[in-house]
Design an enzyme around this catalytic site. Structure first.
Site, PDB file in Angstrom:
ATOM      1  N   ALA A  67      29.630  44.763  33.091  1.00  0.00           N
ATOM      2  CA  ALA A  67      29.567  46.117  32.530  1.00  0.00           C
ATOM      3  C   ALA A  67      31.001  46.597  32.359  1.00  0.00           C
ATOM      4  O   ALA A  67      31.918  46.113  33.033  1.00  0.00           O
ATOM      5  CB  ALA A  67      28.798  47.035  33.476  1.00  0.00           C
ATOM      6  N   GLY A 112      27.367  42.234  35.195  1.00  0.00           N
ATOM      7  CA  GLY A 112      26.307  42.453  34.210  1.00  0.00           C
ATOM      8  C   GLY A 112      26.111  41.273  33.266  1.00  0.00           C
ATOM      9  O   GLY A 112      25.024  41.112  32.699  1.00  0.00           O
ATOM     10  N   GLU A 115      23.925  38.955  35.143  1.00  0.00           N
ATOM     11  CA  GLU A 115      22.604  39.602  35.169  1.00  0.00           C
ATOM     12  C   GLU A 115      21.904  39.467  33.827  1.00  0.00           C
ATOM     13  O   GLU A 115      20.688  39.261  33.760  1.00  0.00           O
ATOM     14  CB  GLU A 115      22.775  41.082  35.559  1.00  0.00           C
ATOM     15  CG  GLU A 115      23.237  41.232  36.998  1.00  0.00           C
ATOM     16  CD  GLU A 115      23.652  42.663  37.354  1.00  0.00           C
ATOM     17  OE1 GLU A 115      24.521  43.226  36.664  1.00  0.00           O
ATOM     18  OE2 GLU A 115      23.096  43.218  38.314  1.00  0.00           O
ATOM     19  N   GLU A 135      30.778  42.499  42.018  1.00  0.00           N
ATOM     20  CA  GLU A 135      30.685  43.950  42.214  1.00  0.00           C
ATOM     21  C   GLU A 135      31.224  44.447  43.551  1.00  0.00           C
ATOM     22  O   GLU A 135      31.878  45.494  43.596  1.00  0.00           O
ATOM     23  CB  GLU A 135      29.230  44.420  42.055  1.00  0.00           C
ATOM     24  CG  GLU A 135      28.753  44.502  40.609  1.00  0.00           C
ATOM     25  CD  GLU A 135      28.178  43.196  40.074  1.00  0.00           C
ATOM     26  OE1 GLU A 135      28.377  42.133  40.702  1.00  0.00           O
ATOM     27  OE2 GLU A 135      27.524  43.239  39.028  1.00  0.00           O
TER      28      GLU A 135
HETATM   29  C1  HXC Z   1      36.129  46.368  30.870  1.00  0.00           C
HETATM   30  C2  HXC Z   1      37.158  44.316  30.737  1.00  0.00           C
HETATM   31  C3  HXC Z   1      36.190  43.757  31.606  1.00  0.00           C
HETATM   32  C4  HXC Z   1      35.160  44.601  32.075  1.00  0.00           C
HETATM   33  C5  HXC Z   1      37.595  42.226  31.068  1.00  0.00           C
HETATM   34  N1  HXC Z   1      37.990  43.335  30.437  1.00  0.00           N
HETATM   35  N2  HXC Z   1      36.495  42.461  31.794  1.00  0.00           N
HETATM   36  N3  HXC Z   1      37.111  45.603  30.387  1.00  0.00           N
HETATM   37  N4  HXC Z   1      35.170  45.898  31.696  1.00  0.00           N
HETATM   38  N5  HXC Z   1      34.173  44.152  32.879  1.00  0.00           N
HETATM   39  C6  HXC Z   1      39.176  43.505  29.564  1.00  0.00           C
HETATM   40  C7  HXC Z   1      40.467  43.556  30.347  1.00  0.00           C
HETATM   41  O1  HXC Z   1      40.699  44.863  30.832  1.00  0.00           O
HETATM   42  C8  HXC Z   1      41.461  43.164  29.287  1.00  0.00           C
HETATM   43  O2  HXC Z   1      41.721  44.251  28.448  1.00  0.00           O
HETATM   44  C9  HXC Z   1      40.700  42.118  28.483  1.00  0.00           C
HETATM   45  O3  HXC Z   1      39.303  42.362  28.727  1.00  0.00           O
HETATM   46  C10 HXC Z   1      40.992  40.689  28.883  1.00  0.00           C
HETATM   47  O4  HXC Z   1      40.801  40.576  30.276  1.00  0.00           O
HETATM   48  P1  HXC Z   1      41.931  40.013  31.281  1.00  0.00           P
HETATM   49  O5  HXC Z   1      41.591  40.510  32.632  1.00  0.00           O
HETATM   50  O6  HXC Z   1      43.285  40.313  30.757  1.00  0.00           O
HETATM   51  O7  HXC Z   1      41.671  38.452  31.162  1.00  0.00           O
HETATM   52  P2  HXC Z   1      41.898  37.352  32.271  1.00  0.00           P
HETATM   53  O8  HXC Z   1      43.180  37.588  33.003  1.00  0.00           O
HETATM   54  O9  HXC Z   1      41.719  36.030  31.583  1.00  0.00           O
HETATM   55  O10 HXC Z   1      40.719  37.544  33.328  1.00  0.00           O
HETATM   56  C11 HXC Z   1      39.380  37.349  32.927  1.00  0.00           C
HETATM   57  C12 HXC Z   1      38.432  37.933  34.019  1.00  0.00           C
HETATM   58  C13 HXC Z   1      38.844  39.399  34.295  1.00  0.00           C
HETATM   59  C14 HXC Z   1      38.546  37.107  35.294  1.00  0.00           C
HETATM   60  C15 HXC Z   1      37.009  37.836  33.475  1.00  0.00           C
HETATM   61  O11 HXC Z   1      38.940  40.095  33.032  1.00  0.00           O
HETATM   62  C16 HXC Z   1      37.905  40.128  35.177  1.00  0.00           C
HETATM   63  O12 HXC Z   1      37.900  39.937  36.386  1.00  0.00           O
HETATM   64  N6  HXC Z   1      37.100  41.021  34.582  1.00  0.00           N
HETATM   65  C17 HXC Z   1      36.203  41.880  35.331  1.00  0.00           C
HETATM   66  C18 HXC Z   1      35.027  41.095  35.831  1.00  0.00           C
HETATM   67  C19 HXC Z   1      34.100  41.966  36.657  1.00  0.00           C
HETATM   68  O13 HXC Z   1      34.510  42.487  37.730  1.00  0.00           O
HETATM   69  N7  HXC Z   1      32.873  42.166  36.206  1.00  0.00           N
HETATM   70  C20 HXC Z   1      31.894  43.005  36.872  1.00  0.00           C
HETATM   71  C21 HXC Z   1      31.946  44.414  36.346  1.00  0.00           C
HETATM   72  S1  HXC Z   1      30.854  45.456  37.236  1.00  0.00           S
HETATM   73  P3  HXC Z   1      43.214  44.614  27.986  1.00  0.00           P
HETATM   74  O14 HXC Z   1      43.040  45.877  27.189  1.00  0.00           O
HETATM   75  O15 HXC Z   1      44.033  44.770  29.231  1.00  0.00           O
HETATM   76  O16 HXC Z   1      43.643  43.444  27.160  1.00  0.00           O
HETATM   77  C22 HXC Z   1      29.349  45.135  36.586  1.00  0.00           C
HETATM   78  C23 HXC Z   1      28.219  45.999  37.124  1.00  0.00           C
HETATM   79  C24 HXC Z   1      26.941  45.792  36.369  1.00  0.00           C
HETATM   80  O17 HXC Z   1      29.161  44.303  35.751  1.00  0.00           O
HETATM   81  C25 HXC Z   1      25.907  46.866  36.708  1.00  0.00           C
HETATM   82  C26 HXC Z   1      26.238  48.217  36.195  1.00  0.00           C
HETATM   83  C27 HXC Z   1      25.159  49.244  36.496  1.00  0.00           C
END
Ligand code: HXC
Length: 261
Positions: A67, A112, A115, A135
């Protein structure tokens, strides 16, 4: 068919191909994308010409990286609950549309994204795919069904380890624990998903769809109720032209030619 900003959709010979398309944010699920996916699923559920759906992510890096964290950063508890329920309802819809859905997981499937993949019927992973529920590292719990579908898919103990550690696992490990059905080379991911879709489409579609309904209904109930439901859908099959065709083809030692009626 409506056009969307964050979701690409094409149909090809009975296959509905959904590509989640926010590559700059690794296809993270924001409200706009989720709203569009919701609308698209309504359209697909009504479209008899679509027999199997494939979902993938655009770009070569991510299926869905979760998400959208930027969008969630400052929301209140009530907004969080509403956002969770919104996504849950869409994933429930995805899980229960009549057609089988194959997730072609082309890269990161985190939070997400994992999921979403779990709400699909079948998961095929590229050898570059990575899975996880990160998360708890963000101070939240999975909110789009992860605490429920992960243990149902891989068992309680393994699910709890992934949920509590926020560990990211590779495709091999995902395959080993039963999170994905198979792993293929990245360049063969879509062709493999399409081959699988074609194999399913060669079968009697009403029977395939009733299998989906029976498994989904049964997994959420006790065995006795699930078995009773199975008997009802089994009986229903005998009202279809495809049952007549399938059985007469067997008796006649020929291949069936299903009409999907
Ligand atoms: C918003 C995101 C994002 C996310 C990546 N991006 N994941 N933006 N939400 N979940 C964006 C980054 O900010 C970045 O934007 C661009 O995508 C590229 O990501 P990087 O981090 O620079 O890439 P990299 O270093 O290769 O790392 C990849 C990654 C990392 C390991 C996947 O992006 C990451 O850890 N993302 C978050 C993963 C996560 O925690 N997901 C769970 C979310 S909570 P810019 O603008 O800087 O280029 C969830 C809850 C669900 O899903 C239920 C809700 C009710």
């Amino acid at each position: 068919m409506t056009t969307y900003n964050n979701v690409l959709y094409q149909t090809d010979n009975g296959i509905g191909m959904i590509t989640l398309n926010r590559p700059k944010a690794l296809n993270a699920l924001n409200s706009e994308l989720l709203t569009e996916l919701n609308g698209l699923l309504d359209e697909i559920a009504q479209d008899d010409s679509v027999k199997v759906v494939i979902i993938t992510g655009s770009g070569d890096k991510a299926f869905v990286a979760g998400a959208d964290i930027a969008e969630m950063q400052n929301i209140s508890p009530l907004e969080g609950r509403a956002f969770g329920k919104f996504g849950q309802a869409i994933f429930n819809k995805l899980e229960n549309i009549p057609q089988p859905v194959i997730a072609a997981v082309n890269g990161f499937a985190l939070g997400g994204g994992c999921e979403l993949a779990m709400a699909c019927d079948i998961r095929i992973a590229s050898d570059k795919a990575k899975f996880g529920q990160p998360e708890v590292g963000l101070g939240i719990v999975p909110g789009f069904g992860g605490t429920q579908r992960l243990p149902r898919l891989i068992g309680k103990g393994r699910a709890k380890e992934l949920l509590y550690t926020a560990d990211m696992i590779n495709a091999e490990e995902a395959y080993r624990i039963g999170l994905v059905n198979r792993i293929v080379a990245a360049e063969e991911l879509l062709s493999t998903a399409k081959e699988l879709a074609e194999k399913i489409m060669a079968r009697a579609q009403a029977a395939v769809q009733l299998c989906k309904a029976a498994v989904n209904t049964g997994m959420d109930t006790d065995l006795e109720s699930g078995i009773a439901y199975e008997a009802e859908v089994f009986g229903l099959c005998f009202a279809s032209a495809d049952q007549k065709e399938g059985m007469s083809a067997f008796i006649g030692k020929r291949k069936p030619n299903f009409s999907n009626k």
